[in-house]
Structures are given as structure tokens and as C-alpha cells.
Design an enzyme around this catalytic site. Sequence first.
Site, PDB file in Angstrom:
ATOM      1  CB  SER A  68      -0.966   0.022   1.188  1.00 26.18           C
ATOM      2  OG  SER A  68      -0.278   0.195   2.398  1.00 26.18           O
ATOM      3  CE  LYS A  84      -3.136   1.862   4.783  1.00 29.52           C
ATOM      4  NZ  LYS A  84      -2.682   0.882   3.857  1.00 29.52           N
TER       5      LYS A  84
END
Length: 184
Positions: free
Chosen positions: A41, A93
Site C-alpha cells: 500500500s 499510511k
Amino acid sequence: MSAAASRLFWRRVTAGTVAAIPVAVFITDNVVSLQMISGRSMQPALNPDSNQLRRDVVVVDKMVRGSLSWSSLKRGDIITFTSPTDPDLLLVKRIIAMPHDCVVPLGKPDSFVRVPKGHCWVEGDESFHSGDSNSFGPIPLALVKGRAKLLAWPPSRVGTPLLGMPEWKKQRVFVNGTTRLSPQ
């Protein structure tokens, strides 16, 4: 070395080790630690090689939690946080928007989300392989565990700072709530 000196030596080593353990635990829980990154990710910033056998390790600054998070975190920072949907999962993230900003979610070009006070909007750099705010919404800043500062592994990338946000993501963020979609 006599038997008495040997016993004294080992007693001191044991006492020093026992005293150092709580200090080491405190430092890794509250100041700085290493975190292994798995998954795709955050490519290309983290784990740019798609080989799942080699994973990046980052230095995580944990002095950004709690009341300090509002003042020290900013757009573009890569953070570790507890998943809002699974408290046993730690996610990594990038912060895309801070409180009061507006974000155009991926796949919804005619709408926007205003990030509430005490929250931030996070996304993976490789959005198509990322469970992020596009699926679970803004996250409370209280879930933030730390900010990834630089790479500690692999050796070829040691010390590389983790800065910057992809340009295409910046175009979807409207600072302090002013958007092209806002009513005039």
C-alpha cells in the site's frame, strides 16, 4: 579472577541488565522504535520491490501521540496507527489531510469529505492496494502511534528520509475547507 570477584562481576552484570530492561521497554513504547513494513500500500515510498521476502524497516518517532499529535503532525507524514476497524492491526499510511481540510475521495469526484476536528485523512501511496480513509473515513488522531522518520533497512536505503506526498494527491486536498465544490 577469583571466585568472589567472578560472582561480583556476574552480580553486577545481572543487576545492570535487570535495570536496563524497563528503560529499553519505556523507550521503545514511548520514544522511538523500529517497525517492519509489510504489504504494497505504501509503494514506492516503502517496499518499492514487489518481492515480499524483502521488507523495509523504518524508524518510528513515537513522540507525536496524544495531545502532541495536532501540533507536530502534518500533511505528507507517514504514520503508524491502530486500525479503526480492527484494534489488533497496526497500519502505515500517509496523512493526506488534517482537521478542517476537505478531501475529494477516490472514485467520487463530485463529492468531498470535511475532516472533523481531532481527525486526519490517511491514504496509501498505492491507492489501489490500500485499505485507508477512502474505505473507513477520517481517523481519530488518538489512534496515531508514531511517525515514520527514515528507513533503517535495507542497507542500500538506510537513512533515506520519508518525505513528500505524491502530487496527484495534493490536488484532491483543499486546506481549511475551501473547495471547488463548496457553495459560493
